[in-house]
Design a protein around this motif. Sequence first.
Motif, PDB file in Angstrom:
ATOM      1  N   LEU A   1       0.823  -1.207   0.000  1.00  0.00           N
ATOM      2  CA  LEU A   1       0.000   0.000   0.000  1.00  0.00           C
ATOM      3  C   LEU A   1       0.858   1.258   0.000  1.00  0.00           C
ATOM      4  O   LEU A   1       0.514   2.259  -0.648  1.00  0.00           O
ATOM      5  CB  LEU A   1      -0.931   0.006   1.220  1.00  0.00           C
ATOM      6  CG  LEU A   1      -2.312  -0.624   1.024  1.00  0.00           C
ATOM      7  CD1 LEU A   1      -3.053  -0.717   2.348  1.00  0.00           C
ATOM      8  CD2 LEU A   1      -3.139   0.153  -0.003  1.00  0.00           C
ATOM      9  N   GLU A   2       1.975   1.232   0.709  1.00  0.00           N
ATOM     10  CA  GLU A   2       2.863   2.389   0.723  1.00  0.00           C
ATOM     11  C   GLU A   2       3.487   2.622  -0.647  1.00  0.00           C
ATOM     12  O   GLU A   2       3.654   3.779  -1.077  1.00  0.00           O
ATOM     13  CB  GLU A   2       3.946   2.180   1.789  1.00  0.00           C
ATOM     14  CG  GLU A   2       3.410   2.305   3.208  1.00  0.00           C
ATOM     15  CD  GLU A   2       4.410   1.879   4.265  1.00  0.00           C
ATOM     16  OE1 GLU A   2       4.332   2.388   5.397  1.00  0.00           O
ATOM     17  OE2 GLU A   2       5.282   1.024   3.952  1.00  0.00           O
ATOM     18  N   LYS A   3       3.817   1.548  -1.363  1.00  0.00           N
ATOM     19  CA  LYS A   3       4.353   1.688  -2.724  1.00  0.00           C
ATOM     20  C   LYS A   3       3.292   2.263  -3.659  1.00  0.00           C
ATOM     21  O   LYS A   3       3.580   3.123  -4.495  1.00  0.00           O
ATOM     22  CB  LYS A   3       4.815   0.328  -3.243  1.00  0.00           C
ATOM     23  CG  LYS A   3       6.002  -0.251  -2.500  1.00  0.00           C
ATOM     24  CD  LYS A   3       6.350  -1.639  -3.028  1.00  0.00           C
ATOM     25  CE  LYS A   3       7.470  -2.267  -2.226  1.00  0.00           C
ATOM     26  NZ  LYS A   3       7.762  -3.654  -2.668  1.00  0.00           N
ATOM     27  N   ILE A   4       2.062   1.770  -3.521  1.00  0.00           N
ATOM     28  CA  ILE A   4       0.960   2.263  -4.351  1.00  0.00           C
ATOM     29  C   ILE A   4       0.723   3.746  -4.088  1.00  0.00           C
ATOM     30  O   ILE A   4       0.546   4.547  -5.022  1.00  0.00           O
ATOM     31  CB  ILE A   4      -0.320   1.440  -4.077  1.00  0.00           C
ATOM     32  CG1 ILE A   4      -0.123  -0.004  -4.542  1.00  0.00           C
ATOM     33  CG2 ILE A   4      -1.531   2.076  -4.770  1.00  0.00           C
ATOM     34  CD1 ILE A   4      -1.134  -0.965  -3.956  1.00  0.00           C
ATOM     35  N   LYS A   5       0.699   4.116  -2.824  1.00  0.00           N
ATOM     36  CA  LYS A   5       0.501   5.517  -2.437  1.00  0.00           C
ATOM     37  C   LYS A   5       1.569   6.416  -3.073  1.00  0.00           C
ATOM     38  O   LYS A   5       1.248   7.484  -3.615  1.00  0.00           O
ATOM     39  CB  LYS A   5       0.547   5.622  -0.906  1.00  0.00           C
ATOM     40  CG  LYS A   5       0.637   7.038  -0.347  1.00  0.00           C
ATOM     41  CD  LYS A   5       0.708   7.003   1.184  1.00  0.00           C
ATOM     42  CE  LYS A   5       1.183   8.332   1.760  1.00  0.00           C
ATOM     43  NZ  LYS A   5       0.198   9.425   1.547  1.00  0.00           N
ATOM     44  N   GLU A   6       2.814   5.973  -3.042  1.00  0.00           N
ATOM     45  CA  GLU A   6       3.911   6.775  -3.590  1.00  0.00           C
ATOM     46  C   GLU A   6       3.733   7.018  -5.090  1.00  0.00           C
ATOM     47  O   GLU A   6       3.867   8.153  -5.566  1.00  0.00           O
ATOM     48  CB  GLU A   6       5.248   6.072  -3.333  1.00  0.00           C
ATOM     49  CG  GLU A   6       6.450   6.823  -3.875  1.00  0.00           C
ATOM     50  CD  GLU A   6       7.760   6.086  -3.660  1.00  0.00           C
ATOM     51  OE1 GLU A   6       8.806   6.594  -4.109  1.00  0.00           O
ATOM     52  OE2 GLU A   6       7.745   4.995  -3.043  1.00  0.00           O
ATOM     53  N   ILE A   7       3.411   5.967  -5.833  1.00  0.00           N
ATOM     54  CA  ILE A   7       3.242   6.116  -7.288  1.00  0.00           C
ATOM     55  C   ILE A   7       1.998   6.937  -7.601  1.00  0.00           C
ATOM     56  O   ILE A   7       2.016   7.819  -8.467  1.00  0.00           O
ATOM     57  CB  ILE A   7       3.173   4.732  -7.964  1.00  0.00           C
ATOM     58  CG1 ILE A   7       4.464   3.954  -7.732  1.00  0.00           C
ATOM     59  CG2 ILE A   7       2.920   4.881  -9.467  1.00  0.00           C
ATOM     60  CD1 ILE A   7       4.412   2.506  -8.193  1.00  0.00           C
ATOM     61  N   TRP A   8       0.892   6.647  -6.904  1.00  0.00           N
ATOM     62  CA  TRP A   8      -0.375   7.359  -7.141  1.00  0.00           C
ATOM     63  C   TRP A   8      -0.176   8.859  -6.954  1.00  0.00           C
ATOM     64  O   TRP A   8      -0.663   9.667  -7.745  1.00  0.00           O
ATOM     65  CB  TRP A   8      -1.440   6.813  -6.191  1.00  0.00           C
ATOM     66  CG  TRP A   8      -2.857   7.214  -6.495  1.00  0.00           C
ATOM     67  CD1 TRP A   8      -3.750   6.547  -7.271  1.00  0.00           C
ATOM     68  CD2 TRP A   8      -3.548   8.374  -5.988  1.00  0.00           C
ATOM     69  NE1 TRP A   8      -4.953   7.210  -7.299  1.00  0.00           N
ATOM     70  CE2 TRP A   8      -4.858   8.339  -6.519  1.00  0.00           C
ATOM     71  CE3 TRP A   8      -3.191   9.426  -5.155  1.00  0.00           C
ATOM     72  CZ2 TRP A   8      -5.811   9.305  -6.234  1.00  0.00           C
ATOM     73  CZ3 TRP A   8      -4.141  10.404  -4.865  1.00  0.00           C
ATOM     74  CH2 TRP A   8      -5.425  10.339  -5.406  1.00  0.00           C
ATOM     75  N   GLU A   9       0.560   9.244  -5.914  1.00  0.00           N
ATOM     76  CA  GLU A   9       0.756  10.668  -5.625  1.00  0.00           C
ATOM     77  C   GLU A   9       1.754  11.322  -6.580  1.00  0.00           C
ATOM     78  O   GLU A   9       1.749  12.546  -6.735  1.00  0.00           O
ATOM     79  CB  GLU A   9       1.204  10.839  -4.164  1.00  0.00           C
ATOM     80  CG  GLU A   9       0.094  10.509  -3.179  1.00  0.00           C
ATOM     81  CD  GLU A   9       0.534  10.555  -1.721  1.00  0.00           C
ATOM     82  OE1 GLU A   9       1.741  10.798  -1.474  1.00  0.00           O
ATOM     83  OE2 GLU A   9      -0.319  10.341  -0.838  1.00  0.00           O
ATOM     84  N   GLN A  10       2.601  10.509  -7.245  1.00  0.00           N
ATOM     85  CA  GLN A  10       3.460  11.048  -8.301  1.00  0.00           C
ATOM     86  C   GLN A  10       2.641  11.446  -9.518  1.00  0.00           C
ATOM     87  O   GLN A  10       2.983  12.389 -10.241  1.00  0.00           O
ATOM     88  CB  GLN A  10       4.495  10.000  -8.718  1.00  0.00           C
ATOM     89  CG  GLN A  10       5.604   9.742  -7.717  1.00  0.00           C
ATOM     90  CD  GLN A  10       6.522   8.612  -8.174  1.00  0.00           C
ATOM     91  OE1 GLN A  10       6.466   8.186  -9.330  1.00  0.00           O
ATOM     92  NE2 GLN A  10       7.341   8.115  -7.272  1.00  0.00           N
ATOM     93  N   VAL A  11       1.546  10.714  -9.743  1.00  0.00           N
ATOM     94  CA  VAL A  11       0.703  10.938 -10.918  1.00  0.00           C
ATOM     95  C   VAL A  11      -0.397  11.955 -10.609  1.00  0.00           C
ATOM     96  O   VAL A  11      -0.655  12.869 -11.391  1.00  0.00           O
ATOM     97  CB  VAL A  11       0.095   9.598 -11.397  1.00  0.00           C
ATOM     98  CG1 VAL A  11      -0.834   9.826 -12.593  1.00  0.00           C
ATOM     99  CG2 VAL A  11       1.196   8.607 -11.760  1.00  0.00           C
ATOM    100  N   ILE A  12      -1.064  11.796  -9.473  1.00  0.00           N
ATOM    101  CA  ILE A  12      -2.112  12.729  -9.042  1.00  0.00           C
ATOM    102  C   ILE A  12      -1.476  13.669  -8.018  1.00  0.00           C
ATOM    103  O   ILE A  12      -1.513  13.418  -6.811  1.00  0.00           O
ATOM    104  CB  ILE A  12      -3.313  11.986  -8.413  1.00  0.00           C
ATOM    105  CG1 ILE A  12      -3.800  10.876  -9.317  1.00  0.00           C
ATOM    106  CG2 ILE A  12      -4.437  12.974  -8.070  1.00  0.00           C
ATOM    107  CD1 ILE A  12      -4.629  11.289 -10.464  1.00  0.00           C
TER     108      ILE A  12
END
Length: 357
Positions: A211-222
Amino acid sequence: MTLQQLKYVLAIADKGSINEAAKSLFISQPSLSNSIKELEQELQITIFVRTNRGMTLTNDGYEFIGYARQVIQQYEILEEKYIEDKQSIVLIGANGAGKTRMSVWIDENNKGINIHRISAQKSLNMPKSVSPTELSTAEEQFIYGTTNENKEWPKNYGKKNNRWGNKPEIHMLNDFNALMVYLMTENYEKSIEYRKNHKEGNSQFDNETKLEKIKEIWEQVITHRQLQICAGKIEVICATGNTDKYNGSEMSDGERAIFHYIAEVICAKDNSLIIVDEPENHLHKSILIRLWNAIESARSDCVFLYITHNLEFASSRINSQIIWVKEFLVKDSWKYDLLDDINSSDSLKLEIMGNRQ
């Protein structure tokens, strides 16, 4: 007759034992036996007979295996020349050319490798909250849509029946709940591990969760939103300090699609072939390439196979093999060309652009 069945025949012939062949292929002995029986029935010949010395080739079997070796050798030559060492593969072509059907064939005929397929038709209904369960059970439910004490059964049979409703070409993927259960379970298990290590004085211990990895990528895009990982749920807040907050299930289609794409890939098994049908779905063109670049970077152990109509996206894939799928001919057979560059064929451009009319 499939390429996988040819590989099965060669393995049995080389090992001289169906049990030893099954072990080397990482499948169950009954599954291997059934596959060979189906092949013999289709061809109306007997390839093997059982003897005190194991599995012995019949005269028809000797003739068949000669042809089978030639087919496998040619396939391996093509794979080495065009596929190996590629970071990604792009299937492109007009609607109705059989691209999705080809991806399903790849999925079902390569049981020896991890393959995770994300279909174009999928539900983006994110649950408001979920509860954790046992970790290996949660992973199997997500990957295969089911779980079983026989760990080979979900991969060989369960995935097609449960994840794909026995209609893998057209079934709508509906795995968001199973995905969130797996993510929350893994987050819960690692949180316990983290707390235990720090209580024991291991202050340097760290174990980043999926989940922390997903959060990091998601916030790079959004970039104007942030994700908050809560107990059993995801919440979204404004990155600029606004106190407004909403549940992840209330994200826009695009925000949920981005989360789903990232999470599907992050949760795939190690060294997987990841098949993504229409990676452009629900995404604005301004973030499409940036998103998939970030996802590929996060899973450099995997190979990505994209099915797309988007010429700009196809040309953006670095070190990629382009496969122009022209026509589905008959069962397990397609007319296609291998291209080094998406821009090398004006005919392909005309076909794709004309298909949009």
